[in-house]
Design a protein around this motif. Structure first.
Motif, PDB file in Angstrom:
ATOM      1  N   VAL A  77      14.181  56.247 121.517  1.00 17.29           N
ATOM      2  CA  VAL A  77      15.652  56.183 121.108  1.00 17.29           C
ATOM      3  C   VAL A  77      15.808  57.223 120.106  1.00 17.29           C
ATOM      4  N   ALA A  78      14.921  57.007 118.964  1.00 16.56           N
ATOM      5  CA  ALA A  78      15.240  57.810 117.773  1.00 16.56           C
ATOM      6  C   ALA A  78      14.662  59.343 117.861  1.00 16.56           C
ATOM      7  N   ALA A  79      13.767  59.585 118.516  1.00 18.96           N
ATOM      8  CA  ALA A  79      12.966  60.909 118.489  1.00 18.96           C
ATOM      9  C   ALA A  79      13.440  61.708 119.439  1.00 18.96           C
ATOM     10  N   ARG A  80      13.425  62.963 119.129  1.00 18.78           N
ATOM     11  CA  ARG A  80      13.432  64.275 119.849  1.00 18.78           C
ATOM     12  C   ARG A  80      12.283  64.588 120.709  1.00 18.78           C
ATOM     13  N   LEU A  81      11.102  64.211 119.775  1.00 22.04           N
ATOM     14  CA  LEU A  81       9.502  64.353 120.553  1.00 22.04           C
ATOM     15  C   LEU A  81       8.805  63.122 120.248  1.00 22.04           C
ATOM     16  N   VAL A  82       8.295  62.506 121.197  1.00 26.35           N
ATOM     17  CA  VAL A  82       7.179  61.573 121.136  1.00 26.35           C
ATOM     18  C   VAL A  82       5.925  62.078 121.402  1.00 26.35           C
ATOM     19  N   VAL A  83       4.925  62.067 120.753  1.00 33.58           N
ATOM     20  CA  VAL A  83       3.465  62.595 120.688  1.00 33.58           C
ATOM     21  C   VAL A  83       2.543  61.323 120.795  1.00 33.58           C
ATOM     22  N   THR A  84       1.799  61.231 122.025  1.00 37.33           N
ATOM     23  CA  THR A  84       0.945  60.540 122.155  1.00 37.33           C
ATOM     24  C   THR A  84      -0.455  61.117 121.959  1.00 37.33           C
ATOM     25  N   VAL A  85      -1.210  60.421 121.061  1.00 40.71           N
ATOM     26  CA  VAL A  85      -2.535  60.772 120.583  1.00 40.71           C
ATOM     27  C   VAL A  85      -3.704  59.751 120.929  1.00 40.71           C
ATOM     28  N   GLU A  86      -4.859  60.113 121.594  1.00 36.53           N
ATOM     29  CA  GLU A  86      -5.788  59.163 122.117  1.00 36.53           C
ATOM     30  C   GLU A  86      -7.244  59.899 122.324  1.00 36.53           C
ATOM     31  N   GLU A  87      -8.041  59.149 122.053  1.00 38.44           N
ATOM     32  CA  GLU A  87      -9.614  59.708 122.449  1.00 38.44           C
ATOM     33  C   GLU A  87      -9.784  59.188 123.680  1.00 38.44           C
ATOM     34  N   HIS A  88      -9.321  59.746 124.638  1.00 38.99           N
ATOM     35  CA  HIS A  88      -9.286  59.502 126.110  1.00 38.99           C
ATOM     36  C   HIS A  88      -8.662  60.694 127.009  1.00 38.99           C
ATOM     37  N   THR A  89      -9.150  60.409 128.349  1.00 37.80           N
ATOM     38  CA  THR A  89      -8.694  61.457 128.966  1.00 37.80           C
ATOM     39  C   THR A  89      -6.892  61.290 129.263  1.00 37.80           C
ATOM     40  N   ARG A  90      -6.490  62.452 129.537  1.00 43.56           N
ATOM     41  CA  ARG A  90      -5.116  62.432 129.799  1.00 43.56           C
ATOM     42  C   ARG A  90      -4.570  61.793 130.877  1.00 43.56           C
ATOM     43  N   MET A  91      -5.428  61.422 131.694  1.00 47.71           N
ATOM     44  CA  MET A  91      -5.408  60.529 132.860  1.00 47.71           C
ATOM     45  C   MET A  91      -5.367  58.946 132.630  1.00 47.71           C
ATOM     46  N   GLY A  92      -4.110  58.412 132.810  1.00 42.70           N
ATOM     47  CA  GLY A  92      -4.339  57.022 132.912  1.00 42.70           C
ATOM     48  C   GLY A  92      -4.385  56.154 131.724  1.00 42.70           C
ATOM     49  N   GLY A  93      -4.429  56.832 130.363  1.00 37.97           N
ATOM     50  CA  GLY A  93      -4.599  56.120 129.151  1.00 37.97           C
ATOM     51  C   GLY A  93      -3.270  55.728 128.417  1.00 37.97           C
ATOM     52  N   LEU A  94      -3.168  55.782 127.124  1.00 41.61           N
ATOM     53  CA  LEU A  94      -2.099  55.461 126.568  1.00 41.61           C
ATOM     54  C   LEU A  94      -1.029  56.480 126.550  1.00 41.61           C
ATOM     55  N   GLY A  95      -1.347  57.811 126.893  1.00 43.57           N
ATOM     56  CA  GLY A  95      -0.203  58.701 127.130  1.00 43.57           C
ATOM     57  C   GLY A  95       0.460  58.444 128.443  1.00 43.57           C
ATOM     58  N   SER A  96      -0.527  57.983 129.301  1.00 44.53           N
ATOM     59  CA  SER A  96       0.291  57.713 130.612  1.00 44.53           C
ATOM     60  C   SER A  96       1.172  56.634 130.699  1.00 44.53           C
ATOM     61  N   ALA A  97       0.736  55.622 129.868  1.00 41.65           N
ATOM     62  CA  ALA A  97       1.501  54.229 129.737  1.00 41.65           C
ATOM     63  C   ALA A  97       2.907  54.568 129.192  1.00 41.65           C
ATOM     64  N   VAL A  98       2.927  55.560 128.297  1.00 42.94           N
ATOM     65  CA  VAL A  98       3.954  55.821 127.571  1.00 42.94           C
ATOM     66  C   VAL A  98       4.798  56.577 128.358  1.00 42.94           C
ATOM     67  N   ALA A  99       4.411  57.687 129.215  1.00 43.99           N
ATOM     68  CA  ALA A  99       5.045  58.528 130.103  1.00 43.99           C
ATOM     69  C   ALA A  99       5.803  57.432 131.144  1.00 43.99           C
ATOM     70  N   GLU A 100       4.998  56.537 131.627  1.00 40.90           N
ATOM     71  CA  GLU A 100       5.806  55.573 132.782  1.00 40.90           C
ATOM     72  C   GLU A 100       6.666  55.059 132.228  1.00 40.90           C
ATOM     73  N   LEU A 101       6.653  54.567 130.839  1.00 36.87           N
ATOM     74  CA  LEU A 101       8.167  53.901 130.345  1.00 36.87           C
ATOM     75  C   LEU A 101       8.983  54.838 130.031  1.00 36.87           C
ATOM     76  N   MET A 102       8.639  55.900 129.767  1.00 37.05           N
ATOM     77  CA  MET A 102       9.809  56.955 129.447  1.00 37.05           C
ATOM     78  C   MET A 102      10.492  57.344 130.494  1.00 37.05           C
ATOM     79  N   ALA A 103       9.634  57.759 131.590  1.00 36.64           N
ATOM     80  CA  ALA A 103      10.245  58.142 132.671  1.00 36.64           C
ATOM     81  C   ALA A 103      11.238  57.006 133.444  1.00 36.64           C
ATOM     82  N   GLU A 104      10.849  55.887 133.165  1.00 32.11           N
ATOM     83  CA  GLU A 104      11.617  54.874 133.848  1.00 32.11           C
ATOM     84  C   GLU A 104      12.900  54.621 132.921  1.00 32.11           C
ATOM     85  N   GLU A 105      12.791  54.863 131.716  1.00 28.01           N
ATOM     86  CA  GLU A 105      13.995  54.589 130.750  1.00 28.01           C
ATOM     87  C   GLU A 105      13.978  55.915 129.707  1.00 28.01           C
ATOM     88  N   PRO A 106      14.646  56.905 130.768  1.00 20.05           N
ATOM     89  CA  PRO A 106      14.694  58.251 130.069  1.00 20.05           C
ATOM     90  C   PRO A 106      15.939  58.233 128.545  1.00 20.05           C
TER      91      PRO A 106
END
Lengths: 271, 308
Positions: free
Chosen positions: B232-261
Motif C-alpha cells: 500500500v505504501a510503496a511504488r516498488l516492492v522488492v523481494t530478495v531471497e537466496e532461492h530460485t525465482r520459482m516458487g519462493g518468497l518472491g512468488s508468495a509475495v507476487a501471488e498476494l500482490m496479484a490478488e490484491e493489486p
C-alpha cells in the motif's frame, strides 16, 4: 494347505460386499491378506476396539495400504467402526477410502498407499514404546512388490541396529505385483536370506494356514534382540478361482452386479 | 548459525523429555553432550533420509518432538514423499533443521545446493517454513519451535552471518519484522539475505532514496498483513531471497500482490531458474546472481528509472 473355514469365508464375503459398495478396489491384493490380518486381530494383537487410542496397545500398520478392503472388513468385524461403513467405501465423504487414512479411521495407525513408508513409521513407534517404557509391540504388513522400495531396506537396517525385537514385519508374498510376476518384474529372491543378512530373525509360513500362522506368531519374538519377519506365502486373489494368481485382478474398477455375483459364487465353492 | 540451532536441541532436550534428535550421517562430535547425557534420545541413523523422516513421523505420532538434521537438499528432495504423507498430511510436530539452505555449499557444486527447497515445501499443506537472518534470531526460533503445533522447516544459513537483530528484537513464527518502515521502495527479504537487503537499503539511503525493509523470516504461512502494508505504501516492492525465482518468497509475495493489486510494482531478486554453476564460494554465487548489496541497490535504481 488347510481348507478355508467359515470365518475366513465370512471375512471374504464382507470384502466382496465392500467392493460392491464402492464399485472398486484392490481385490486380489486384499484377498491374499485375509488370514494374516484375521490371525493378528483374533489371536495376537493387544488392542481395544472401544478405546482405539489406548496407549499400551500394539500398533498395526498395513504398509501395503492398497490391501485395505481386508483391513476394513477385520476392523469393522472387531467393532472399531460400524459395519455399514464398509458398504460406503470410496463414496463422497465416506470414512473409508481406497487407501487407509489415520485421521479418519479408528484402528488405523498410519496412512498408507504410497509404498515403502510403513516400516520406518513402525520403527519410530517401536523406539517410542521403548523410550516410554510401554509394552506395545509393532506389526507392519508389507506387500511383496512393496519390497522393491529402497526405503524398506533402509528401515530393515535400522530395526536391526536398534535391536527392535518388539517389531514384526509380515510379508504378504503373493508372488504377483501389478504388472505381473514378482520374479519377472524385480525378483526378490533369495528373500529369506535377504532379511537374515539385514539382521532379522526369519520364519516362513503358509499365509492362508490359520493354525500355522497362529503357531508362528505365538513364538514372537523369534530371537532376543532381533526384529522378526514372517514371510507369508500367499495366493493373490485367494478364494476366487478365476482371480487367483491372475494379475488382471490386482485392482478392479467399475465392478458391476454380474461381477459381484460371480465372485460370490466362486467364494462359496472355494475350498 | 547451524551450531546455534543444533546446540539449542540439547537445551530443549534437557527442558522437555519429548525432544529427540535424529541425524543422518553428520560430522563427528555433533551434540556430544546430548549423546552423553541423554543417549536414548540421540539417534544417528545413517544416509537414509526416507527412513529417517518416516521414523521421525512414527515417533511424533507417539508424542515425541523429533528434531531432524541433515543437509538441506537431502532433507527435502530425497524424502519428499515421506515429508508429504508421513509428516505433513498427519500435521506432526517434526522439526527439520536444514543445513546449508541456498548457496552455502557453493564449492561442492549443484548436488549440494538447496536452491528450490522453499518452493517444493511451500506446496505441502501444513508445512511452516522459517529462514532466520542471524544466530540471535535462530535461537529465538528454536525456542519457539518446541510447542509449534505442526511440521517446521528451519532453513539454516552459512554461518558467521552479520548479526542484525538484538536480544530484545521481537520474534514470533509467522510474524514479519519491520526493520525499516515501509517507504516508496520497500524490500521484503528472508533468511540471511535480509542482511544484504539491509546493506542495500543503507546504500540507497546514502544516495538519497529511503527504502523500507521487512524481514520475512517465516515464508509460510506468509504474514500477509505485513506484505499489504508494504504494498500500500510503496511504488516498488522488492523481494530478495537466496532461492530460485520459482516458487519462493518472491512468488508468495507476487501471488498476494496479484490478488490484491495496489498499484505497486514488484521486483523479484533471486537466483535464476538454472542449476548453479561455477563453484567458488557463497559470495561468488551470490554475485553471479546479482544479490550482493551493491548489486541489489543498483537493480533497484535501474527499476526506478523512467522507461526509455
Amino acid at each position: 494347505m488347510s481348507a478355508m473355514d467359515e470365518r475366513s469365508r465370512y471375512l471374504r464375503r464382507r470384502i466382496i460386499d465392500a467392493l460392491e459398495g464402492g464399485g472398486r478396489g484392490h481385490i486380489g491384493s486384499s484377498l491374499s491378506l485375509v488370514e494374516i490380518l484375521r490371525v493378528l486381530y483374533d489371536d495376537v494383537l493387544r488392542v481395544r476396539p472401544d478405546e482405539p487410542g489406548w496407549p499400551d496397545r500394539d500398533r498395526c500398520i498395513l504398509s501395503k495400504g492398497h490391501g485395505c478392503l481386508t483391513w476394513y472388513a477385520v476392523l469393522a468385524d472387531k467393532g472399531f467402526f460400524p459395519q455399514d461403513e464398509l458398504l460406503r467405501q470410496c463414496h463422497p465423504g465416506a470414512m473409508l477410502g481406497g487407501h487407509p487414512e489415520r485421521a479418519h479411521i479408528p484402528g488405523v495407525e498410519a496412512s498408507t498407499g504410497s509404498l515403502g513408508h510403513g516400516l520406518s513409521i513402525g520403527i519410530g513407534m517401536a523406539l517410542a514404546a521403548r523410550l516410554q517404557r510401554r509394552p506395545s509391540r509393532v506389526f507392519v504388513i508389507t506387500g511383496d512388490g512393496e519390497l522393491d522400495e529402497g526405503s524398506i531396506w533402509e528401515g530393515a537396517m535400522s530395526a536391526a541396529k536398534h535391536r527392535l525385537d518388539h517389531l514384526t514385519v509380515l510379508v504378504d508374498y503373493n508372488k504377483l505385483q501389478s504388472y505381473g510376476l514378482v520374479k519377472d518384474v524385480l525378483d526378490l529372491e533369495p528373500l529369506a536370506d535377504k532379511w537374515r543378512a539385514f539382521g532379522w530373525a526369519v520364519r516362513e509360513v503358509d499365509g492362508h494356514d490359520v493354525a500355522a500362522l497362529r503357531e508362528t506368531l505365538g513364538q514372537l519374538p523369534f530371537a532376543a534382540g532381533q526384529p522378526s519377519v514372517v514371510i507369508c506365502h500367499t495366493v493373490k486373489g485367494k478364494g476366487l478361482d478365476f482371480a487367483e494368481f491372475n494379475p488382471d485382478w490386482h485392482h478392479k474398477a467399475k465392478v458391476g452386479a454380474a461381477d459381484v455375483a460371480s465372485m460370490r459364487e466362486a467364494l462359496e465353492r472355494a475350498e | 548459525m547451524r551450531q546455534h540451532a543444533v546446540n539449542m536441541v540439547d537445551t530443549l532436550a534437557r527442558r522437555d523429555s519429548r525432544v529427540v534428535f535424529i541425524g543422518s550421517d553428520l560430522g563427528p562430535g555433533v551434540l556430544k553432550g546430548m549423546k552423553r547425557d541423554m543417549p536414548e534420545r540421540f539417534f544417528m541413523e545413517g544416509v537414509a533420509e526416507q527412513h529417517i523422516i518416516g521414523m521421525a513421523a512414527g515417533m511424533a505420532m507417539e508424542g515425541f518432538v523429533p528434531y531432524v538434521n541433515t543437509i538441506a537438499t537431502f532433507l527435502t528432495r530425497r524424502c519428499f514423499d515421506q515429508l508429504a504423507i508421513d509428516v505433513c498430511m498427519e500435521n506432526l510436530p517434526v522439526r527439520l533443521i536444514a543445513t546449508g539452505g541456498g548457496t552455502v555449499y557453493a564449492p561442492l557444486g549443484p548436488t549440494h545446493l538447496a536452491f528450490e527447497d522453499i518452493a517444493i515445501l511451500r506446496a505441502l499443506p501444513n508445512m511452516t517454513i522459517v529462514a532466520p537472518v542471524d544466530e540471535v534470531e535462530m535461537v529465538k526460533l528454536m525456542d519457539a519451535s518446541l510447542d509449534w503445533p505442526g511440521p517446521l522447516y528451519i532453513r539454516v544459513g552459512k554461518g558467521n552471518e552479520p548479526i542484525v537483530t538484538a536480544q530484545d528484537t521481537p520474534f514470533a513464527i509467522g510474524r514479519a519484522l519491520e526493520m525499516r518502515p515501509p517507504e516508496e521502495v520497500t524490500f521484503i527479504a528472508t533468511g540471511i539475505v535480509t542482511a544484504k537487503a539491509l546493506a542495500a537499503a543503507e546504500r540507497l539511503e546514502a544516495a538519497g532514496l529511503r527504502a523500507g525493509l521487512i524481514h520475512m523470516a517465516t515464508v509460510k504461512p506468509l504474514d500477509a498483513a505485513a506484505v499489504r502494508r508494504a504494498a500500500v505504501a510503496a511504488r516498488l516492492v522488492v523481494t530478495v531471497e537466496e532461492h530460485t525465482r520459482m516458487g519462493g518468497l518472491g512468488s508468495a509475495v507476487a501471488e498476494l500482490m496479484a490478488e490484491e493489486p495496489t498499484g505497486a510494482r514488484l521486483l523479484r531478486l533471486a537466483l535464476p531458474d538454472a542449476f548453479p554453476e561455477g563453484y567458488g564460494g557463497n559470495d561468488h554465487l551470490m554475485r553471479l546472481a546479482g544479490l550482493q548489496p551493491d548489486q541489489i541497490a543498483d537493480r533497484v535504481m535501474r527499476a526506478l528509472e523512467p522507461a526509455a
